[in-house]
Design a protein around this motif. Structure first.
Motif, PDB file in Angstrom:
ATOM      1  N   ALA A 153      -7.512  29.851 -18.683  1.00 36.43           N
ATOM      2  CA  ALA A 153      -7.654  28.337 -18.564  1.00 36.43           C
ATOM      3  C   ALA A 153      -6.467  27.846 -19.096  1.00 36.43           C
ATOM      4  N   ARG A 154      -5.802  28.442 -20.229  1.00 38.23           N
ATOM      5  CA  ARG A 154      -4.631  27.754 -20.751  1.00 38.23           C
ATOM      6  C   ARG A 154      -3.277  27.932 -19.866  1.00 38.23           C
ATOM      7  N   TYR A 155      -3.325  29.108 -19.233  1.00 31.93           N
ATOM      8  CA  TYR A 155      -2.201  29.284 -18.095  1.00 31.93           C
ATOM      9  C   TYR A 155      -2.171  28.347 -17.034  1.00 31.93           C
ATOM     10  N   GLN A 156      -3.465  28.052 -16.768  1.00 36.84           N
ATOM     11  CA  GLN A 156      -3.657  26.809 -15.736  1.00 36.84           C
ATOM     12  C   GLN A 156      -3.571  25.578 -15.910  1.00 36.84           C
ATOM     13  N   ASN A 157      -3.287  25.142 -17.413  1.00 30.96           N
ATOM     14  CA  ASN A 157      -3.335  23.971 -17.909  1.00 30.96           C
ATOM     15  C   ASN A 157      -4.800  23.051 -17.721  1.00 30.96           C
ATOM     16  N   ILE A 158      -5.703  23.803 -17.946  1.00 34.20           N
ATOM     17  CA  ILE A 158      -7.146  23.503 -17.847  1.00 34.20           C
ATOM     18  C   ILE A 158      -7.615  22.978 -19.196  1.00 34.20           C
ATOM     19  N   ALA A 159      -8.054  21.826 -19.506  1.00 33.13           N
ATOM     20  CA  ALA A 159      -8.532  21.540 -20.773  1.00 33.13           C
ATOM     21  C   ALA A 159      -9.822  22.273 -21.229  1.00 33.13           C
ATOM     22  N   ILE A 160      -9.749  22.823 -22.457  1.00 30.03           N
ATOM     23  CA  ILE A 160     -10.692  23.635 -22.901  1.00 30.03           C
ATOM     24  C   ILE A 160     -11.969  23.055 -23.471  1.00 30.03           C
ATOM     25  N   ASN A 161     -12.739  22.907 -22.361  1.00 32.08           N
ATOM     26  CA  ASN A 161     -13.946  22.131 -22.536  1.00 32.08           C
ATOM     27  C   ASN A 161     -15.192  23.105 -22.339  1.00 32.08           C
TER      28      ASN A 161
END
Length: 388
Positions: A205-213
């Motif tokens: 998720a971090r590599y894809q710039n997705i918020a960690i929710n």
């Protein structure tokens, strides 16, 4: 189904033939490999009766030919370990028994859950699968730790009147067996086509710039969604063009700090440490130039000269002249009926029999007010009377 034979209906002869077939039970809920003698002449899609340790089972052939060899290699099963074989093509009686077994599964699931809850067992009964001849039932369950189910097996076999096999599965396999609709609006991947479960972590998720929710990233199984890995390779390839250590850029105007990254546009957004209100989009090539200057001991004047100019086009809404092109229907207005008698002037004259004592300025009482006053007097009179 994890695999599909697209050439099965074309009648093309397989050059690498084998007598091993893959048989699917309960619409792909479980699969196994069996030997199919050539004299039986069974093909992909046929219902067959196969031998088991406790009688026979009924399923459909999902794969045959060279694809079976590839599936054996994929699942790590050697051909020498395939010992059981296909007995015959399923007849009408076999299919009737199989449908009867499927009807028994839901009531058995309710009984199994009631027994597990009565015994306070730390397990969740997920599914029950009956064998084709109704002699054996496999109970699938999930648990956080190992469960001593020896007493449960006795109660299950006593209540269901069949031989019981307990099989523990994970939460992902549980979602695959139950099925459902995901947040994307489609059926779950694990219940339709996904056969292998790979580990998923928050780094994807971090590599894809997705918020960690956690609530948005978790699927119905309570684990991270498998689809986070689908586009991860594309993001990793795009990130190879970005510099590794570019969190800070030194300039004469101040220290630039990286705020966010747009991977597909190739932009890195910086702001000054002293002035957080300015956000500057800088292309990746310019960031490499600034890093090369910093490495050589030099500093650019500022970051404004390296930023990409983003032209925003203002949308202007213009109205077209539709005179003569569009004809609006004429509205028919209803005329209001004039009420009899005019309200202007000194008012209506009181009818005969009205209140003679009323003053000229007072409005005469109408009949409704007389009825209300008469009813109130009657109520007071009735309340004063005592019951006999």
């Amino acid at each position: 189904m994890s695999t599909f034979d697209w050439l099965s209906h074309l009648g093309v002869d397989d050059a690498y033939t084998t007598d091993i077939v893959e048989v699917s039970f309960k619409d792909g809920a479980s699969k196994d490999f069996y030997h199919a003698p050539p004299e039986l002449q069974v093909y992909t899609g046929d219902y067959v009766a196969v031998e088991t340790k406790n009688g026979y089972n009924v399923g459909s052939i999902s794969l045959s030919g060279e694809l079976v060899l590839l599936q054996l290699k994929k699942k790590g099963v050697k051909e020498a370990k395939v010992t059981e074989s296909v007995l015959r093509k399923a007849n009408d009686r076999d299919l009737e028994r199989m449908h009867e077994a499927r009807k028994l599964e839901f009531p058995a699931l309710i009984k199994a859950r009631a027994i597990a809850r009565t015994n306070h067992s730390p397990m969740k009964v997920t599914d029950v699968e009956y064998q084709g001849d109704c002699r054996k039932a496999t109970i699938y369950y999930t648990a956080d730790s190992r469960v001593d189910f020896r007493e449960l097996v006795r109660q299950f076999s006593h209540q269901l009147r069949v031989k019981i096999e307990m099989r523990q599965i994970g939460p992902r396999q549980e979602s695959g067996r139950i099925g459902g609709i995901g947040s994307c609006g489609r059926e779950l991947c694990c219940s339709t086509w996904l056969s292998d479960f790979h580990s998923v972590n928050t780094a994807a998720a971090r590599y894809q710039n997705i918020a960690i929710n956690q609530s948005k990233l978790s699927g119905q199984c309570g684990r991270l969604k498998c689809c986070l890995n689908y586009e991860l390779d594309t993001y990793m390839e795009a990130l190879e063009a970005f510099p590794k250590k570019a969190d800070k850029l030194r300039t004469d105007a101040g220290l630039g700090i990286l705020i966010k990254t747009d991977i597909f546009k190739g932009l890195m957004y910086y702001t000054y440490k002293e002035n957080r209100g300015v956000l500057l989009p800088i292309p990746v090539e310019k960031v490499h130039e600034i890093l090369a200057l910093n490495k050589a001991g030099k500093q650019p004047a500022d970051l404004q000269g390296f930023q990409e100019v983003i032209e925003t086009k203002e949308e202007v809404f213009e109205y077209e002249d539709v005179t003569g092109a569009v004809e609006l229907p004429t509205e028919k207005r209803r005329r209001k009926k004039k009420k009899s008698g005019s309200r202007s002037g000194s008012g209506r004259k009181p009818k005969s029999g009205g209140n003679a004592d009323s003053s000229p300025g007072e409005k005469p009482k109408n009949k409704s007010n007389k009825r209300r006053s008469k009813n109130s007097r009657n109520r007071r009179r009735d309340s004063k009377k005592k019951p006999e």
